[in-house]
Design a protein around this motif. Structure first.
Motif, PDB file in Angstrom:
ATOM      1  N   GLY A 146       1.467  -4.497   1.242  1.00  0.00           N
ATOM      2  CA  GLY A 146       1.615  -4.754   2.683  1.00  0.00           C
ATOM      3  C   GLY A 146       2.004  -3.486   3.416  1.00  0.00           C
ATOM      4  N   ASN A 147       2.885  -2.677   2.806  1.00  0.00           N
ATOM      5  CA  ASN A 147       3.287  -1.415   3.436  1.00  0.00           C
ATOM      6  C   ASN A 147       2.074  -0.513   3.658  1.00  0.00           C
ATOM      7  OD1 ASN A 147       6.136  -1.343   1.232  1.00  0.00           O
ATOM      8  ND2 ASN A 147       6.031  -2.206   3.286  1.00  0.00           N
ATOM      9  N   LEU A 148       1.210  -0.461   2.651  1.00  0.00           N
ATOM     10  CA  LEU A 148       0.044   0.425   2.777  1.00  0.00           C
ATOM     11  C   LEU A 148      -0.970  -0.163   3.752  1.00  0.00           C
ATOM     12  CD1 LEU A 148      -0.389   1.503  -0.947  1.00  0.00           C
ATOM     13  CD2 LEU A 148       0.792   2.689   0.901  1.00  0.00           C
ATOM     14  N   SER A 149      -1.112  -1.473   3.722  1.00  0.00           N
ATOM     15  CA  SER A 149      -2.106  -2.101   4.606  1.00  0.00           C
ATOM     16  C   SER A 149      -1.702  -2.029   6.070  1.00  0.00           C
ATOM     17  CB  SER A 149      -2.317  -3.566   4.196  1.00  0.00           C
ATOM     18  OG  SER A 149      -2.759  -3.603   2.863  1.00  0.00           O
ATOM     19  N   THR A 150      -0.393  -1.866   6.323  1.00  0.00           N
ATOM     20  CA  THR A 150       0.057  -1.694   7.715  1.00  0.00           C
ATOM     21  C   THR A 150       0.365  -0.223   8.013  1.00  0.00           C
ATOM     22  OG1 THR A 150       2.334  -2.133   7.012  1.00  0.00           O
ATOM     23  CG2 THR A 150       1.102  -3.996   7.883  1.00  0.00           C
ATOM     24  N   ASN A 151       0.187   0.644   7.016  1.00  0.00           N
ATOM     25  CA  ASN A 151       0.610   2.056   7.164  1.00  0.00           C
ATOM     26  C   ASN A 151       2.029   2.092   7.745  1.00  0.00           C
ATOM     27  OD1 ASN A 151       0.599   4.856   7.155  1.00  0.00           O
ATOM     28  ND2 ASN A 151      -0.373   4.994   9.163  1.00  0.00           N
ATOM     29  N   ALA A 163       3.486   5.712   5.467  1.00  0.00           N
ATOM     30  CA  ALA A 163       3.043   5.243   4.141  1.00  0.00           C
ATOM     31  C   ALA A 163       1.773   5.979   3.701  1.00  0.00           C
ATOM     32  CB  ALA A 163       2.806   3.736   4.183  1.00  0.00           C
ATOM     33  N   ARG A 164       0.875   6.195   4.637  1.00  0.00           N
ATOM     34  CA  ARG A 164      -0.386   6.883   4.338  1.00  0.00           C
ATOM     35  C   ARG A 164      -0.166   8.236   3.655  1.00  0.00           C
ATOM     36  NH1 ARG A 164      -5.092   6.208   6.560  1.00  0.00           N
ATOM     37  NH2 ARG A 164      -4.411   4.966   8.341  1.00  0.00           N
ATOM     38  N   ASP A 165       0.899   8.908   4.057  1.00  0.00           N
ATOM     39  CA  ASP A 165       1.163  10.253   3.525  1.00  0.00           C
ATOM     40  C   ASP A 165       1.753  10.221   2.129  1.00  0.00           C
ATOM     41  OD1 ASP A 165       0.437  11.613   6.005  1.00  0.00           O
ATOM     42  OD2 ASP A 165       2.191  10.590   6.816  1.00  0.00           O
ATOM     43  N   LEU A 166       2.060   9.021   1.641  1.00  0.00           N
ATOM     44  CA  LEU A 166       2.752   8.902   0.357  1.00  0.00           C
ATOM     45  C   LEU A 166       1.832   8.398  -0.750  1.00  0.00           C
ATOM     46  CD1 LEU A 166       6.002   7.278   1.798  1.00  0.00           C
ATOM     47  CD2 LEU A 166       5.622   9.675   1.244  1.00  0.00           C
ATOM     48  N   VAL A 167       0.519   8.399  -0.482  1.00  0.00           N
ATOM     49  CA  VAL A 167      -0.430   7.803  -1.424  1.00  0.00           C
ATOM     50  C   VAL A 167      -1.421   8.843  -1.935  1.00  0.00           C
ATOM     51  CG1 VAL A 167      -2.227   6.052  -1.683  1.00  0.00           C
ATOM     52  CG2 VAL A 167      -0.314   5.639  -0.150  1.00  0.00           C
ATOM     53  N   LEU A 168      -1.670   8.803  -3.245  1.00  0.00           N
ATOM     54  CA  LEU A 168      -2.720   9.671  -3.804  1.00  0.00           C
ATOM     55  C   LEU A 168      -3.965   8.869  -4.187  1.00  0.00           C
ATOM     56  CD1 LEU A 168      -0.621  12.077  -6.063  1.00  0.00           C
ATOM     57  CD2 LEU A 168      -1.610  12.548  -3.819  1.00  0.00           C
ATOM     58  N   GLY A 169      -3.761   7.623  -4.587  1.00  0.00           N
ATOM     59  CA  GLY A 169      -4.913   6.839  -5.016  1.00  0.00           C
ATOM     60  C   GLY A 169      -4.694   5.351  -4.812  1.00  0.00           C
ATOM     61  N   LEU A 170      -5.791   4.602  -4.808  1.00  0.00           N
ATOM     62  CA  LEU A 170      -5.719   3.144  -4.619  1.00  0.00           C
ATOM     63  C   LEU A 170      -6.709   2.448  -5.546  1.00  0.00           C
ATOM     64  CD1 LEU A 170      -5.858   2.410  -0.756  1.00  0.00           C
ATOM     65  CD2 LEU A 170      -3.837   2.416  -2.228  1.00  0.00           C
ATOM     66  N   GLU A 171      -6.377   1.199  -5.850  1.00  0.00           N
ATOM     67  CA  GLU A 171      -7.334   0.296  -6.489  1.00  0.00           C
ATOM     68  C   GLU A 171      -7.516  -0.858  -5.505  1.00  0.00           C
ATOM     69  OE1 GLU A 171      -6.912  -1.279 -10.841  1.00  0.00           O
ATOM     70  OE2 GLU A 171      -5.928  -2.713  -9.492  1.00  0.00           O
ATOM     71  N   PHE A 199      -8.724   2.061   3.722  1.00  0.00           N
ATOM     72  CA  PHE A 199      -8.036   0.799   3.411  1.00  0.00           C
ATOM     73  C   PHE A 199      -6.583   0.807   3.893  1.00  0.00           C
ATOM     74  CE2 PHE A 199     -11.329   1.368   0.121  1.00  0.00           C
ATOM     75  CZ  PHE A 199     -12.083   0.245   0.393  1.00  0.00           C
ATOM     76  N   ILE A 200      -6.022   2.022   4.023  1.00  0.00           N
ATOM     77  CA  ILE A 200      -4.617   2.116   4.444  1.00  0.00           C
ATOM     78  C   ILE A 200      -4.564   1.891   5.965  1.00  0.00           C
ATOM     79  CG2 ILE A 200      -2.588   3.623   4.574  1.00  0.00           C
ATOM     80  CD1 ILE A 200      -3.711   5.059   2.066  1.00  0.00           C
ATOM     81  N   GLY A 201      -3.720   0.959   6.376  1.00  0.00           N
ATOM     82  CA  GLY A 201      -3.640   0.621   7.804  1.00  0.00           C
ATOM     83  C   GLY A 201      -4.749  -0.324   8.262  1.00  0.00           C
ATOM     84  N   ALA A 202      -5.564  -0.827   7.325  1.00  0.00           N
ATOM     85  CA  ALA A 202      -6.678  -1.714   7.705  1.00  0.00           C
ATOM     86  C   ALA A 202      -6.246  -3.180   7.784  1.00  0.00           C
ATOM     87  CB  ALA A 202      -7.824  -1.569   6.720  1.00  0.00           C
ATOM     88  N   GLU A 203      -5.003  -3.456   7.475  1.00  0.00           N
ATOM     89  CA  GLU A 203      -4.429  -4.805   7.612  1.00  0.00           C
ATOM     90  C   GLU A 203      -5.254  -5.870   6.878  1.00  0.00           C
ATOM     91  OE1 GLU A 203      -2.939  -5.708  11.593  1.00  0.00           O
ATOM     92  OE2 GLU A 203      -3.105  -3.593  12.111  1.00  0.00           O
ATOM     93  N   GLY A 204      -5.789  -5.484   5.729  1.00  0.00           N
ATOM     94  CA  GLY A 204      -6.502  -6.459   4.893  1.00  0.00           C
ATOM     95  C   GLY A 204      -7.878  -6.826   5.404  1.00  0.00           C
TER      96      GLY A 204
END
Ligand SMILES: Cc1cc2nc3c(=O)[nH]c(=O)nc-3n(C[C@H](O)[C@H](O)[C@H](O)COP(=O)(O)OP(=O)(O)OC[C@H]3O[C@@H](n4cnc5c(N)ncnc54)[C@H](O)[C@@H]3O)c2cc1C
Length: 477
Positions: A146-151, A163-171, A199-204
């Motif tokens: 949820g944190n990543l989906s709302t950035n 949150a966006r700045d704290l990510v290197l990869g996603l599944e 996908f980050i900040g895309a709110e699902g």
């Protein structure tokens, strides 16, 4: 398609009885948003325990044309994590996917599943003598997906980013049920478009995040926390700039609190006392952090000395009229507790209309002054309650109902208040959604204020990732 017994049987086949809820009463917490502004309905709540299960569930939904509402801790503040009232969607709650899959201290990364609670991830990092800096009031229940989906933003953005700045990869599970395997742990990778950021900040609305590789940092050894009385609003941003310079850019948080906020916290939370006697229209809660993890050896470390010198100079300049510097971790936690319960104190006081907005940092004081003037002109007795992340230009420009008005009567002004505040924000080159997202609550605002070309490109992206429109329909666009 309606969710019939045949579909439910297929869901059960994937997740078993533990992973599905169909009883209306048991579904209530999953279809009601945190602020209880939106009460939806679902054909089922699905709780996969693995990426494979999540993918299989989405594949069934894609084949049957069933809408999927991804959900983490359901602490979102814009109604994006609950379905509409038709009962035709399923809620896909990621809460059972809560494992830390790997922690690589030398690479400063951890690979985690989407349903991990944020506070648990902070603890996991700490156990490895590392810091995961994302921190927000809901950290005991919100989940990293949820944190990543709302950035999500929070209180440490000033130093570590969103949150966006704290990510290197996603599944990510895509709308057709395929899994996009983007769990890379690289700090440099320029092989084409950086798809994870879509996908980050895309709110699902573009995919369902099932796991992420997060960045870790060294744990600061010296953390100093001070609450300052700063009577003049126009002094607040220059104070931040001075603090950054004086500390060698060690300011990790810089939060504005209004006097009304402190008063309501003391009024509504038994056991919390005002931390200082000096009454001031504004207070700032500031944190400096730096250095190796040497707290034990440096009882009176250099950061503390620098902070005290800084405060003394600001007293002499009459910018700061009183200050409390935490003398222990427990006292620092007490000061932070006041900041954390501030939003809840407003809720306990009665009706509140919230504006999660941002302007360039240099315009924060002008925005608060002008916004307050316009709202007070709009309604007698209105209580403007601005607080938040000055260091990011992100102010929660909230308003409390006049003491003489009922909550319902106050809420009739919701849209007109929004218009006043958001018009001003846009005139000041700001954003009407700084960190909470768009969701259902601000969808009309996006349509109203969004640039036509932005909206066109967003719709085209949605059509590429989710051509049948099954992922969180009605959210954002
Ligand atoms: C007391 C309090 C304080 C808060 N403070 C802050 C703050 O300082 N900063 C801030 O940014 N927010 C804050 N929030 C808002 C909220 O906590 C954040 O938006 C948080 O990131 C939401 O996480 P969640 O797990 O609860 O997501 P949810 O509420 O469950 O979902 C939020 C959105 O993300 C989508 N989603 C959830 N999980 C996934 C997934 N795995 N894949 C794809 N989409 C998904 C949902 O469909 C929904 O659109 C606060 C909320 C509360 C109640």
């Amino acid at each position: 398609m309606a969710i019939n017994e045949d579909i439910l049987a297929r869901f059960r086949n994937v997740v078993g009885e533990r992973g599905i809820i169909t009883n209306a009463e048991d579904m209530v917490p999953y279809v009601t948003d945190h602020r209880e502004l939106f009460q939806g309905a679902a054909g089922a709540v699905l709780r996969p325990a693995s990426t494979e299960e999540a993918a299989a569930l989405v594949a069934i939904c894609a084949e049957a044309g069933i809408a999927v509402v991804p959900q983490g801790g359901n602490t979102g503040l814009v109604g994006g994590s609950v379905p509409d009232g038709t009962g035709k969607a399923v809620v896909l709650n990621l809460g059972r996917m809560n494992k830390v899959r790997a922690l690589d201290a030398l690479n400063n990364t951890m690979t985690v599943e989407a349903g991990c609670i944020l506070a648990d991830l902070q603890s996991a990092a700490e156990e490895a003598d590392r810091l995961f800096p994302l921190s927000l009031g809901a950290e005991g229940s919100c989940m990293i997906g949820g944190n990543l989906s709302t950035n999500a933003g929070g209180v440490q953005v000033l130093k570590y980013g969103n949150a966006r700045d704290l990510v290197l990869g996603l599944e990510v599970v895509l709308a057709d049920g395929r899994v996009w395997p983007g769990l890379n742990a690289l700090r440099k990778d320029n092989t084409g478009y950086d798809l994870k950021h879509l996908f980050i900040g895309a709110e699902g609305t573009l995919g369902i995040i099932t796991a992420a590789v997060l960045k870790l940092f060294p744990r600061p050894g010296q953390v100093e926390t001070a609450l300052m009385a700063v009577p003049k609003l126009e002094d607040v941003v220059p104070l931040l700039a001075d603090a950054r310079a004086a500390s060698g850019d060690a300011v990790t948080a810089f939060e504005l609190l209004p006097r009304l906020g402190l008063e309501l916290v003391v009024k509504h939370f038994e056991g919390i006392r005002a931390p200082m006697e000096t009454a001031s229209p504004w207070y700032v809660l500031m944190e400096w952090s730096a250095g190796e993890n040497t707290r034990k050896e440096t009882d009176d470390g250099t950061l503390r000395a620098a902070l005290e010198a800084f405060l003394e100079a600001r007293f002499n300049a009459e910018v700061v009229t009183d200050a409390v510097v935490a003398s222990s971790e427990a006292q620092a936690r007490e000061l932070w507790h006041i900041r954390e319960v501030l939003p809840e104190s407003q809720t306990r006081e009665g009706g509140s209309i919230k504006h999660d907005v941002s302007v360039p940092v240099s315009k924060v004081a002008d925005f608060i002054a002008e916004g307050t003037r316009r709202l007070e002109a709009q309604m007698d007795g209105i209580r403007v309650f601005p607080f938040g992340h000055v260091g990011d230009g992100n102010i929660h420009f909230n308003v409390s109902q006049p003491e003489t008005m009922t909550k319902d009567a106050f809420y009739e002004h919701w849209k007109s208040m929004n218009r006043v505040v958001h018009d001003l924000v846009m005139d000041m080159d700001g954003s009407f959604s700084a960190e909470h997202g768009v969701g259902r609550l601000k969808r009309d605002e996006l349509a109203h204020y969004g640039q036509p070309l932005d909206l066109e490109l967003m719709r085209r992206l949605k059509a590429v990732f989710d051509p049948a429109g099954i992922l969180n329909p009605g959210i954002m666009l």
